[in-house]
Scaffold this active site. Sequence first.
Site, PDB file in Angstrom:
ATOM      1  N   ASN A   1       0.827  -1.202   0.000  1.00  0.00           N
ATOM      2  CA  ASN A   1       0.000   0.000   0.000  1.00  0.00           C
ATOM      3  C   ASN A   1       0.862   1.252   0.000  1.00  0.00           C
ATOM      4  O   ASN A   1       0.948   1.960  -0.995  1.00  0.00           O
ATOM      5  CB  ASN A   1      -0.953   0.001   1.199  1.00  0.00           C
ATOM      6  CG  ASN A   1      -2.085   1.022   1.040  1.00  0.00           C
ATOM      7  OD1 ASN A   1      -1.900   2.057   0.412  1.00  0.00           O
ATOM      8  ND2 ASN A   1      -3.244   0.725   1.591  1.00  0.00           N
ATOM      9  N   ASP A   2       1.529   1.509   1.125  1.00  0.00           N
ATOM     10  CA  ASP A   2       2.298   2.755   1.246  1.00  0.00           C
ATOM     11  C   ASP A   2       3.401   2.860   0.199  1.00  0.00           C
ATOM     12  O   ASP A   2       3.718   3.960  -0.261  1.00  0.00           O
ATOM     13  CB  ASP A   2       2.909   2.862   2.648  1.00  0.00           C
ATOM     14  CG  ASP A   2       1.848   2.932   3.735  1.00  0.00           C
ATOM     15  OD1 ASP A   2       0.743   3.422   3.442  1.00  0.00           O
ATOM     16  OD2 ASP A   2       2.119   2.473   4.858  1.00  0.00           O
ATOM     17  N   VAL A   3       3.992   1.718  -0.210  1.00  0.00           N
ATOM     18  CA  VAL A   3       5.126   1.760  -1.136  1.00  0.00           C
ATOM     19  C   VAL A   3       4.696   2.015  -2.577  1.00  0.00           C
ATOM     20  O   VAL A   3       5.533   2.144  -3.461  1.00  0.00           O
ATOM     21  CB  VAL A   3       5.947   0.457  -1.066  1.00  0.00           C
ATOM     22  CG1 VAL A   3       6.525   0.270   0.332  1.00  0.00           C
ATOM     23  CG2 VAL A   3       5.123  -0.746  -1.482  1.00  0.00           C
TER      24      VAL A   3
END
Length: 485
Positions: A411-413
């Site tokens: 997600n964040d990456v």
Amino acid sequence: MEHVAVSPWVAFAYLVSGVLFILALRGLSSPATSRAGNRYGMIGMTIAVVTTLVTHMPMKAGDAFNSYVGPDFFSFGEILAAIAVGAVIGLTTARRIKMTDMPQLVAAFHSLVGLAAVLVGLAAYLNPEAFDIMLPDGEINPVSRIELGLGIAIGAITFSGSIIAFLKLAGKMSGSPIMLPGRHALNLGTLLAIIALTAWFTQDQSVWVIATLTVLAFIIGFLLIIPIGGADMPVVVSMLNSYSGWAAAAMGFTLQNTAMIVTGALVGSSGAILSYIMCKAMNRSFISVIAGGFGAAPEAGGGAAREQRPWKRGSAEDAAYMMKEAESVIIIPGYGMAVSQAQHALREMGDQLKAHGVNVKYAIHPVAGRMPGHMNVLLAEANVPYDEVFELEDINSEFAQADVAFIIGANDVVNPAAKTDKSSPIYGMPVFDVDKAKTIFFVKRSMGGVGYAGVDNDVFYMDQTMMLLADAKKMVEDIVKSLGH
């Protein structure tokens, strides 16, 4: 206490073990050579342990391996029994541990290294004669007091910090940053007190000095780690790895053990370098990691209500058809893949796509997962070819030409907010340019989750994105079935 010169055979054995440790680090730098690296490390540690035991066995001066002649303060049988108990525990744990639990296992191992350093330091303080650090007047050598103070302090910080990291990683404690009021002043004050007590210990070896030093070190280890959020755990694990190495090196000086000094220095320096690399990959300040308390502020991220935006839902059949027709597919795994144990199904999906003539590559972000190299380990476990796995800087430019970006549990990456939103807690962190791919399949359990940073992801709502909402392993298995039809 009577001494003789160190046997050249002992020095040679420690040299060999040191070389093997260096080869182990070199081997562990790549998944393709990691097994050989582990073997080098095990052989080197076996040589070091056996040499140390033989060297410190009470024996007559002049024996081949003898470098120490002193009181019989241990029974060789007791040592072997302790090694046997530890070996059984280690083997049992290694066989039973799930790959998803590997990060917390690593944190637990670090805590044991730290605790061992504390116990060795306290043992040397209580029985300095056995460790050959006592002067004729009965006092402990001032230089040895510095070594004891540093070893105990670093070991205690490693122990308590690793315990908090273990609890966060195991889900037994909230992964959110816990911000204490005035934490930076509290941390600085505690650290200065530890330094002052270490200096005072060289002049006064009273019990209260070493006891207070130990307690404060346990406390600051706790204070340094609780403000760090779950998304930053890869940096924490590498940092604690470095601390455990320095603690071992400090105790090596106390024990006058060359192999322990070399090993500790190698682990400490390599862990520090890895921490720096991880910080760079996350756009974090290395100093802020050491000081503790970095990460998303409590008000940042998922506290605010999320805007309801239109998104498209896809199916396993959709994903199978479009990937089968594609020329190139880039797979981006994340922690969600680890949780669902989808790596084996993912490798099978990749094999089937390659059988249809599709060019398949895997893109690994440096901080994906909960420890450095977490995704690499999982893919290697599933026998994904090493030449298909690429780091961020080596593959990011290929998304613009990719037909499909298949995101599984990340997600964040892959969040473009890291490039566009200066108010985002992940702003400045290098991320994959998945938004440039022609088609995006995003596998996640539901639309409710927003990653550990608590930030909504614009990729969910892009025109070329299809959300595959299901357990990652079940979804990939369904895609595999569809590919086989």
